[in-house]
Design a protein around this motif. Structure first.
Motif, PDB file in Angstrom:
ATOM      1  N   GLU A 197       0.819  -1.213   0.000  1.00 51.08           N
ATOM      2  CA  GLU A 197       0.000   0.000   0.000  1.00 51.08           C
ATOM      3  C   GLU A 197       0.853   1.264   0.000  1.00 51.08           C
ATOM      4  O   GLU A 197       0.323   2.372  -0.138  1.00 51.08           O
ATOM      5  N   ALA A 198       2.167   1.134   0.142  1.00 51.09           N
ATOM      6  CA  ALA A 198       3.078   2.281   0.153  1.00 51.09           C
ATOM      7  C   ALA A 198       3.728   2.457  -1.215  1.00 51.09           C
ATOM      8  O   ALA A 198       3.638   1.594  -2.098  1.00 51.09           O
ATOM      9  N   ILE A 199       4.405   3.597  -1.381  1.00 49.09           N
ATOM     10  CA  ILE A 199       4.997   3.959  -2.667  1.00 49.09           C
ATOM     11  C   ILE A 199       6.430   4.413  -2.448  1.00 49.09           C
ATOM     12  O   ILE A 199       6.712   5.194  -1.529  1.00 49.09           O
ATOM     13  N   ASP A 200       7.339   3.934  -3.277  1.00 43.79           N
ATOM     14  CA  ASP A 200       8.738   4.356  -3.273  1.00 43.79           C
ATOM     15  C   ASP A 200       9.016   5.241  -4.480  1.00 43.79           C
ATOM     16  O   ASP A 200       8.500   4.990  -5.580  1.00 43.79           O
ATOM     17  N   ILE A 201       9.837   6.274  -4.279  1.00 47.87           N
ATOM     18  CA  ILE A 201      10.293   7.121  -5.376  1.00 47.87           C
ATOM     19  C   ILE A 201      11.808   7.071  -5.410  1.00 47.87           C
ATOM     20  O   ILE A 201      12.476   7.444  -4.444  1.00 47.87           O
ATOM     21  N   TYR A 202      12.357   6.569  -6.521  1.00 48.22           N
ATOM     22  CA  TYR A 202      13.801   6.413  -6.698  1.00 48.22           C
ATOM     23  C   TYR A 202      14.347   7.501  -7.625  1.00 48.22           C
ATOM     24  O   TYR A 202      13.604   8.084  -8.429  1.00 48.22           O
ATOM     25  N   HIS A 203      15.642   7.717  -7.499  1.00 48.81           N
ATOM     26  CA  HIS A 203      16.357   8.623  -8.394  1.00 48.81           C
ATOM     27  C   HIS A 203      17.229   7.803  -9.331  1.00 48.81           C
ATOM     28  O   HIS A 203      17.918   6.855  -8.908  1.00 48.81           O
ATOM     29  N   LEU A 204      17.166   8.129 -10.591  1.00 50.69           N
ATOM     30  CA  LEU A 204      18.051   7.506 -11.580  1.00 50.69           C
ATOM     31  C   LEU A 204      18.859   8.612 -12.260  1.00 50.69           C
ATOM     32  O   LEU A 204      18.327   9.686 -12.545  1.00 50.69           O
ATOM     33  N   PRO A 205      20.159   8.376 -12.460  1.00 52.60           N
ATOM     34  CA  PRO A 205      20.839   7.085 -12.469  1.00 52.60           C
ATOM     35  C   PRO A 205      21.456   6.630 -11.144  1.00 52.60           C
ATOM     36  O   PRO A 205      22.093   5.582 -11.104  1.00 52.60           O
ATOM     37  N   SER A 206      21.343   7.394 -10.068  1.00 53.41           N
ATOM     38  CA  SER A 206      22.004   7.009  -8.822  1.00 53.41           C
ATOM     39  C   SER A 206      21.390   5.756  -8.194  1.00 53.41           C
ATOM     40  O   SER A 206      22.045   5.075  -7.408  1.00 53.41           O
ATOM     41  N   GLN A 207      20.114   5.443  -8.531  1.00 56.78           N
ATOM     42  CA  GLN A 207      19.373   4.302  -8.000  1.00 56.78           C
ATOM     43  C   GLN A 207      19.115   4.412  -6.499  1.00 56.78           C
ATOM     44  O   GLN A 207      18.847   3.420  -5.825  1.00 56.78           O
ATOM     45  N   ASN A 208      19.172   5.617  -5.961  1.00 53.27           N
ATOM     46  CA  ASN A 208      18.890   5.843  -4.543  1.00 53.27           C
ATOM     47  C   ASN A 208      17.398   6.077  -4.333  1.00 53.27           C
ATOM     48  O   ASN A 208      16.754   6.741  -5.140  1.00 53.27           O
ATOM     49  N   ARG A 209      16.874   5.571  -3.230  1.00 56.70           N
ATOM     50  CA  ARG A 209      15.479   5.817  -2.881  1.00 56.70           C
ATOM     51  C   ARG A 209      15.394   7.144  -2.141  1.00 56.70           C
ATOM     52  O   ARG A 209      15.983   7.330  -1.082  1.00 56.70           O
ATOM     53  N   LYS A 210      14.591   8.083  -2.693  1.00 55.98           N
ATOM     54  CA  LYS A 210      14.490   9.423  -2.116  1.00 55.98           C
ATOM     55  C   LYS A 210      13.309   9.562  -1.166  1.00 55.98           C
ATOM     56  O   LYS A 210      13.396  10.255  -0.162  1.00 55.98           O
ATOM     57  N   TYR A 211      12.170   8.935  -1.484  1.00 46.17           N
ATOM     58  CA  TYR A 211      10.976   9.086  -0.669  1.00 46.17           C
ATOM     59  C   TYR A 211      10.258   7.745  -0.546  1.00 46.17           C
ATOM     60  O   TYR A 211      10.295   6.917  -1.460  1.00 46.17           O
ATOM     61  N   THR A 212       9.603   7.577   0.596  1.00 41.79           N
ATOM     62  CA  THR A 212       8.674   6.466   0.803  1.00 41.79           C
ATOM     63  C   THR A 212       7.377   7.045   1.359  1.00 41.79           C
ATOM     64  O   THR A 212       7.390   7.713   2.395  1.00 41.79           O
ATOM     65  N   LEU A 213       6.277   6.818   0.641  1.00 40.56           N
ATOM     66  CA  LEU A 213       4.990   7.399   1.014  1.00 40.56           C
ATOM     67  C   LEU A 213       4.041   6.289   1.440  1.00 40.56           C
ATOM     68  O   LEU A 213       3.935   5.266   0.768  1.00 40.56           O
ATOM     69  N   LYS A 214       3.369   6.522   2.554  1.00 36.99           N
ATOM     70  CA  LYS A 214       2.286   5.655   2.985  1.00 36.99           C
ATOM     71  C   LYS A 214       1.075   6.546   3.207  1.00 36.99           C
ATOM     72  O   LYS A 214       0.914   7.169   4.252  1.00 36.99           O
ATOM     73  N   LEU A 215       0.216   6.607   2.188  1.00 38.08           N
ATOM     74  CA  LEU A 215      -0.871   7.571   2.175  1.00 38.08           C
ATOM     75  C   LEU A 215      -2.158   7.030   2.775  1.00 38.08           C
ATOM     76  O   LEU A 215      -3.199   7.680   2.703  1.00 38.08           O
ATOM     77  N   GLY A 216      -2.119   5.867   3.363  1.00 40.42           N
ATOM     78  CA  GLY A 216      -3.296   5.283   3.997  1.00 40.42           C
ATOM     79  C   GLY A 216      -3.074   3.805   4.248  1.00 40.42           C
ATOM     80  O   GLY A 216      -2.312   3.146   3.537  1.00 40.42           O
ATOM     81  N   GLU A 217      -3.748   3.279   5.257  1.00 37.19           N
ATOM     82  CA  GLU A 217      -3.571   1.874   5.607  1.00 37.19           C
ATOM     83  C   GLU A 217      -4.754   1.004   5.212  1.00 37.19           C
ATOM     84  O   GLU A 217      -4.639  -0.214   5.205  1.00 37.19           O
ATOM     85  N   LYS A 218      -5.890   1.603   4.884  1.00 36.58           N
ATOM     86  CA  LYS A 218      -7.087   0.832   4.580  1.00 36.58           C
ATOM     87  C   LYS A 218      -7.523   0.964   3.126  1.00 36.58           C
ATOM     88  O   LYS A 218      -8.655   0.635   2.786  1.00 36.58           O
ATOM     89  N   ASN A 219      -6.611   1.418   2.284  1.00 39.00           N
ATOM     90  CA  ASN A 219      -6.948   1.595   0.878  1.00 39.00           C
ATOM     91  C   ASN A 219      -6.608   0.392   0.028  1.00 39.00           C
ATOM     92  O   ASN A 219      -6.977   0.342  -1.151  1.00 39.00           O
ATOM     93  N   GLY A 220      -5.891  -0.580   0.589  1.00 40.14           N
ATOM     94  CA  GLY A 220      -5.462  -1.730  -0.189  1.00 40.14           C
ATOM     95  C   GLY A 220      -4.207  -1.433  -0.988  1.00 40.14           C
ATOM     96  O   GLY A 220      -3.492  -0.462  -0.740  1.00 40.14           O
TER      97      GLY A 220
END
Length: 509
Positions: A155-178
């Motif tokens: 249910e969460a979302i990752d946002i990566y940067h390319l070409p570094s392949q580093n993860r910049k953000y992790t979003l959890k916008l709700g727990e009951k949305n599936g």
């Protein structure tokens, strides 16, 4: 039987995949159509000859998404938990196989050079989305941000940067949305924005504030079933969602009257900041804020009688035309939190019950006038973006369709070119600006013209686009191949991939 009463037929059928086609995309300024199937094979089709130029197995499982990155890089996303960036220029195609998966080969097909590989979560059946790292920079040579479902929490979302392949953000916008089912990452003005669709039918918009918090500024639940696809308009003022139910909904991205500080994400963030609202209103699709349109000069009646009519011409003839994306001012494209009137935070602009469940792979054409969906009932349906009214149904496949995509039309095809100046534009520019003798058509007379055009009469490609004068290069300068390339890149293609492994190409509007 008249031509207009006959059902539309595809211009071409591309046969080569052995398994069902799950992804399709026009890339490299419409020079190639790239398709991916359930076995992980990718085919790059040359539209001038309707034959494969490159075939390889990119993933060991089904392909979820395909997109280009500049002129020589291709991104593929597979259900083998991998997102891969390939080097795929013209010189790279020459060393790859052209034998489609339907043809047995004695040895493994070579792969292009692999530039980057991300281990991602693909349990959601959700494809990736990407945008430039810096707003208005394009993706030709700059870095990009890639949004995918979170590796551990579906249910969460990752946002990566390319070409570094580093993860910049992790979003959890709700727990009951599936689970996250569809994503779109983009810039609205100078604000990084994420549009997401969930398993419970919820669609929401979140934006990154100056403190690094993601704030939910819009959410609506028009669907009772999982959202299958969504797409954002070229003008960045709305997005459209489709679902496993029969509902299609249009949502506004002009949400400046909301106070996103009231809904910080994650919840532990302090919601103390309010985002300032610029005084200049945003451009909306309603009639109250549309700029006055200048009426084109009346054409002689005999010109219309001989003009061929396409399948969608009659249906869209009365549709008001929005200004082209190239003519919109910076304040009207993706404004930073401006809106002409207060909006309901939980209500879409418009929604309709199409009575056809299971429409996926929703795509809006680059001119913003129409969008299309691929249906489980094997039909491709084309709708008006303004009214959401169905204007065409394309039927050829005998099994369900999983993928549909548009070729860029008009100047957008050249604008999407990573080098900013296609070979076709360069050739036309050399003819119209160099000053040699040209044939000029004015009404029914053909005269010779030796004077260069004024700069205001030339478009971004350097070609005269004035209504009164049309510049035609000498026919001897155009080879057969150049003519085929121009026709393939200028056609208003709709490509549809089906469970039968075939791709139908339509040119209906």
């Amino acid at each position: 039987m008249s031509t207009e009463s006959r059902p539309a037929q595809p211009k071409s059928i591309l046969r080569g995949h052995k398994a069902q086609v799950h992804a399709a995309a026009f890339v490299f300024a419409n020079e190639r159509l790239v398709t991916g199937d359930a076995d992980g094979f990718v085919i790059s089709w040359d539209l001038t000859i309707m034959r494969p130029r490159a075939v390889w197995r990119a993933h060991t499982n089904s392909i979820l998404g395909i997109s280009d990155w500049g002129r020589d890089r291709l991104i593929t996303h597979g259900r083998d938990n991998k997102l891969i960036v390939w080097k795929l220029g013209v010189e790279d195609e020459s060393r790859l196989s052209t034998s489609p998966p339907l043809d047995p080969v004695s040895r493994t097909r070579p792969q292009p050079e692999m530039l980057h590989l991300l281990e991602v979560n693909t349990m959601n059946f959700c494809s990736f989305s990407h945008c430039p790292e810096v707003p208005a920079s394009g993706t030709s040579s700059g870095d990009i941000l890639v949004a995918v479902p979170n590796t551990l929490a579906s249910e969460a979302i990752d946002i990566y940067h390319l070409p570094s392949q580093n993860r910049k953000y992790t979003l959890k916008l709700g727990e009951k949305n599936g689970m996250v089912m569809a994503l779109s990452l983009l810039w609205l003005g100078q604000t990084l924005t994420l549009v997401a669709g969930y398993e419970n039918g919820l669609a929401l918009v979140a934006q990154l504030d100056d403190q690094g918090n993601w704030l939910v500024i819009y959410q609506a639940k028009p669907h009772t079933q999982p959202i299958l696809s969504l797409d954002v308009s070229p003008s960045r003022d709305y997005f459209i969602t489709s679902s496993a139910d029969a509902i299609i909904a249009k949502h506004s991205l002009s949400v400046g009257s909301q106070q996103p500080g009231k809904q910080p994400v994650p919840p532990r963030a302090e919601p103390t900041q309010e985002i300032p609202i610029p005084q200049k209103p945003a451009l909306r699709n309603d009639d109250s804020n549309r700029p006055p349109e200048t009426k084109p000069p009346t054409k002689p009646a005999h010109n219309d009688t001989n003009k061929p009519k396409s399948l969608l011409s009659a249906a869209l003839a009365n549709e008001p035309r929005s200004p082209p994306v190239s003519q919109l001012t910076p304040s009207s494209i993706s404004p930073s939190f401006s809106t002409p009137s207060p909006l309901n935070n939980n209500t879409p602009i418009k929604q309709i019950n199409t009575k056809h469940a299971g429409q996926q792979s929703l795509r809006i054409r680059s001119d913003g006038r129409i969008f299309a969906t691929a249906g489980w009932d094997s039909r491709i349906r084309v709708y008006s973006t303004r009214t959401l009214r169905e204007v065409a149904v394309l039927k050829w496949h005998g099994l369900g369709c999983y993928a549909v995509t548009f070729a860029a039309v008009g100047t957008d095809a050249n604008a999407n070119s990573s080098d900013g100046d296609s070979a076709e534009c360069a050739r036309k520019s050399s003819v119209s600006e160099s000053g040699p003798e040209e044939e000029v058509i004015k009404g029914d007379k053909i005269s010779k013209h030796k004077e260069p055009r004024s700069q205001q009469d030339l478009d971004e490609c350097g070609v005269d686009r004035s209504n009164s004068v049309a510049v035609v290069p000498k026919l001897v300068e155009v080879t057969v191949r150049e003519k085929r390339v121009h026709q393939a890149m200028a056609a208003h293609w709709i490509a549809a991939g089906s469970k039968d492994g075939k791709i139908s190409l339509w040119d209906v509007f």
